[in-house]
Design an enzyme around this catalytic site. Structure first.
Site, PDB file in Angstrom:
ATOM      1  N   ASP A  57       1.500   1.627   0.203  1.00 29.79           N
ATOM      2  CA  ASP A  57       0.236   1.880   0.897  1.00 29.79           C
ATOM      3  C   ASP A  57      -0.540   0.560   0.878  1.00 29.79           C
ATOM      4  OD1 ASP A  57      -1.872   3.003   2.140  1.00 29.79           O
ATOM      5  OD2 ASP A  57      -2.136   4.663   0.740  1.00 29.79           O
TER       6      ASP A  57
ATOM      7  N   ASP B 182     -11.212  -0.409  -1.683  1.00 25.02           N
ATOM      8  CA  ASP B 182      -9.780  -0.136  -1.627  1.00 25.02           C
ATOM      9  C   ASP B 182      -9.139  -1.097  -0.630  1.00 25.02           C
ATOM     10  OD1 ASP B 182      -7.410   1.206  -2.055  1.00 25.02           O
ATOM     11  OD2 ASP B 182      -7.888   2.878  -0.733  1.00 25.02           O
TER      12      ASP B 182
ATOM     13  N   ASP C 269      -0.519   8.304  13.133  1.00 24.13           N
ATOM     14  CA  ASP C 269       0.122   6.979  13.126  1.00 24.13           C
ATOM     15  C   ASP C 269       1.276   6.946  14.106  1.00 24.13           C
ATOM     16  OD1 ASP C 269      -1.400   6.640  10.810  1.00 24.13           O
ATOM     17  OD2 ASP C 269       0.288   7.164   9.507  1.00 24.13           O
TER      18      ASP C 269
ATOM     19  N   ASP D 161       1.593   5.461  -4.784  1.00 22.13           N
ATOM     20  CA  ASP D 161       1.235   4.576  -3.681  1.00 22.13           C
ATOM     21  C   ASP D 161       1.039   3.189  -4.265  1.00 22.13           C
ATOM     22  OD1 ASP D 161       1.438   6.334  -1.622  1.00 22.13           O
ATOM     23  OD2 ASP D 161      -0.663   6.270  -1.022  1.00 22.13           O
TER      24      ASP D 161
ATOM     25  N   HIS E  78      -6.730   3.221  -6.182  1.00 23.83           N
ATOM     26  CA  HIS E  78      -7.599   4.375  -6.409  1.00 23.83           C
ATOM     27  C   HIS E  78      -7.878   4.544  -7.903  1.00 23.83           C
ATOM     28  CE1 HIS E  78      -6.119   6.447  -2.419  1.00 23.83           C
ATOM     29  NE2 HIS E  78      -6.514   5.197  -2.252  1.00 23.83           N
TER      30      HIS E  78
ATOM     31  N   ASP F  19      -6.089  -2.419  -0.507  1.00 25.29           N
ATOM     32  CA  ASP F  19      -4.674  -2.201  -0.156  1.00 25.29           C
ATOM     33  C   ASP F  19      -3.887  -3.499   0.031  1.00 25.29           C
ATOM     34  OD1 ASP F  19      -5.037   0.564  -0.221  1.00 25.29           O
ATOM     35  OD2 ASP F  19      -5.460   0.716   1.916  1.00 25.29           O
TER      36      ASP F  19
ATOM     37  N   GLU G   9      -3.406  13.289  -3.593  1.00 28.25           N
ATOM     38  CA  GLU G   9      -3.618  11.870  -3.903  1.00 28.25           C
ATOM     39  C   GLU G   9      -5.064  11.670  -4.352  1.00 28.25           C
ATOM     40  OE1 GLU G   9      -1.957   9.091  -1.067  1.00 28.25           O
ATOM     41  OE2 GLU G   9      -3.618   7.720  -1.437  1.00 28.25           O
TER      42      GLU G   9
ATOM     43  N   HIS H 180       1.275   9.498   8.758  1.00 26.69           N
ATOM     44  CA  HIS H 180       0.311  10.514   9.186  1.00 26.69           C
ATOM     45  C   HIS H 180       0.664  10.864  10.637  1.00 26.69           C
ATOM     46  CE1 HIS H 180      -2.134   7.953   6.427  1.00 26.69           C
ATOM     47  NE2 HIS H 180      -2.798   9.044   6.108  1.00 26.69           N
TER      48      HIS H 180
ATOM     49  N   GLU I  55      -2.247   6.249  -6.723  1.00 24.53           N
ATOM     50  CA  GLU I  55      -2.345   4.944  -6.062  1.00 24.53           C
ATOM     51  C   GLU I  55      -3.033   3.939  -6.984  1.00 24.53           C
ATOM     52  OE1 GLU I  55      -3.238   4.965  -1.921  1.00 24.53           O
ATOM     53  OE2 GLU I  55      -4.494   3.191  -2.056  1.00 24.53           O
TER      54      GLU I  55
END
Ligand code: XLS
Ligand code: NI
Ligand code: NI
Length: 435
Positions: free
Chosen positions: A337, A305, A102, A294, A269, A307, A230, A99, A266
């Protein structure tokens, strides 16, 4: 060289018997499998946000990580880029994703933010040239800043829409310059907190307008990468419009955009939407919408979520089954991700997390290839639907028979179908042989 990864060297494939603390046991990037290098099947990417920007915070406590680039503005961002490319080399993965926020600090205005992004974008461009590393996708963060608390494209205030558009323009152009293969839109705030203050139809029209503008701009600047949405059902918003693949497809179709966009799916998700990961892949693939992945997993007890890094080779094998069946991910890939836990403070933990992910993907890939090469699984599936390949099935599907014709045929031919076993357990055993 920075000293962030001091004492650590490039992770190599050593095979399943290896006792080394840091080695690939299954991921062997150059191994040929089903006609392609393993790396070219997986096309793995490192997520800049989780690996270099994540602070280790959770809803009850702030930062646990102590990274030398935190709170140091543009200088910190330069150091972060140094460390990032050192990491890409250590973990030996070809792609990364980011992003805007980031990689470069946000300024007080869009102009200032874009200038910062330009500075770091140039540095990243040079590093990509030197290292041969590639950008899987870029994206704009349209969810962290408080200006986006009521949405970006779906905000009741058109000035917020405009600011977001300016942000996406800059990131899309940078992604294009860096040869990015995809551009991702994740609408973390495109939804609502309460219906009481929300006009759903209005917000969806805005979202479609935004997407159309992005697609038009991509075409205008000659970006030939894939635009990806996404899906995620909720979190941070109570409800997000890009709920799951099927919902995204319906939305795109309504606005005539379904041929222009694919999905970045993802694992976590899918689960939040009440689906399995392979369900989302299978649906997307059947709609021609499976673009990229992802890779991660959720802690199934915590209900959000989380991750985590993927660790379920069985789940990944079924994922690869659908990916291989459609001939691969094309421009897409597997973006990690995923983040290390907040107690995982050491630089080495970043490597351990990604090794787990890559070994899991490699095992999944091998399992799916073996399942497909064996052939029985596909044959059983085809046999189950064989009736539709000719005769009655083809006449029905081809539209040759009316409802009345079909009814008459049942009578004339004495049709009286007998139920057949779905053989679920047989199939589960078959999958188990290869995974
Ligand atoms: C958050 C999303 C996000 C996207 C990129 O849940 O997964 O990380 O992948 O904006
Ligand atoms: Ni994601
Ligand atoms: Ni996510």
């Amino acid at each position: 060289m920075t000293d962030f990864f001091k004492g650590l060297s490039q992770v190599k494939f050593e095979g399943p018997q290896s006792r080394s603390p840091l080695a690939y046991r299954h991921y062997n990037k150059d191994e040929m499998i089903a006609g392609k290098r393993m790396e070219d099947h997986i096309r793995p990417a490192i997520a800049y946000w989780h690996t270099f920007a994540q602070e280790g915070g959770d809803p009850f406590g702030g930062r646990t990580f102590d990274r030398p680039w935190f709170d140091k503005g543009l200088e910190g961002a330069k150091l972060k880029a140094e460390v990032a490319f050192e990491f890409f080399d250590l973990i030996d993965v070809p792609f990364f994703a980011f992003h805007d926020v980031d990689v470069a600090p946000e300024g007080a205005t869009l102009d200032e933010s874009n200038k910062n992004l330009r500075v770091i974008g140039d540095i990243i461009g040079q590093k990509m040239q030197q290292s041969g590393k590639k950008l899987l996708w870029g994206t704009a963060n349209l969810f962290s800043n408080r200006r986006y608390m009521a949405g970006a494209a779906t905000n009741p205030d058109p000035e917020v829409f405009a600011y977001a558009a300016g942000q996406v323009k800059a990131v899309l152009e940078l992604t294009h310059e860096l040869g990015g293969e995809n551009y991702v839109l994740w609408g973390g705030r495109e939804g609502y907190e309460t219906l009481l203050n929300t006009k759903i139809g209005q917000e969806q029209d805005q979202m479609a307008r935004f997407l159309t503008l992005v697609i038009e701009h991509a075409e205008k600047i000659g970006f030939t990468g894939q635009i990806l949405i996404e899906p995620k059902p909720q979190e941070p918003s109570k409800h997000q419009y890009d709920y799951d693949v099927a919902t995204v497809y319906g939305f795109l179709q309504k606005y005539g955009l379904e041929k222009k966009v694919k999905c970045n799916i993802e694992v976590g998700h899918a689960f939040l939407a009440g689906h399995s990961f392979e369900h989302e892949l299978a649906v997307a693939s059947s709609l021609g919408m499976l673009g990229s992945v992802d890779a991660n997993r959720n802690d199934l007890q915590s209900g959000w979520d989380t991750d985590h890094f993927p660790n379920n080779a069985g789940e990944m094998a079924l994922a690869f089954y659908y990916i291989l069946k459609q001939g691969g991910l094309g421009k897409g890939g597997f973006n990690f991700d995923a983040k290390v836990r907040r107690q995982s403070l050491d630089a080495a933990d970043l490597l351990h997390g990604h090794v787990l992910g890559l070994d899991t993907l490699a095992r999944g890939l091998k399992g799916a290839v073996a399942l497909i090469e064996d052939g029985e699984f596909d044959k059983l599936l085809d046999d189950r639907y064989a009736g539709w390949d000719n005769g009655l099935g083809q006449d029905i599907l081809g539209g040759k028979l009316s409802l009345a014709d079909i009814a008459a045929k049942v009578q004339a031919d004495g049709i009286n179908p007998q139920p057949r076993s779905g053989r679920q357990e047989y199939l589960e055993n078959l999958v188990n042989r290869f995974v």
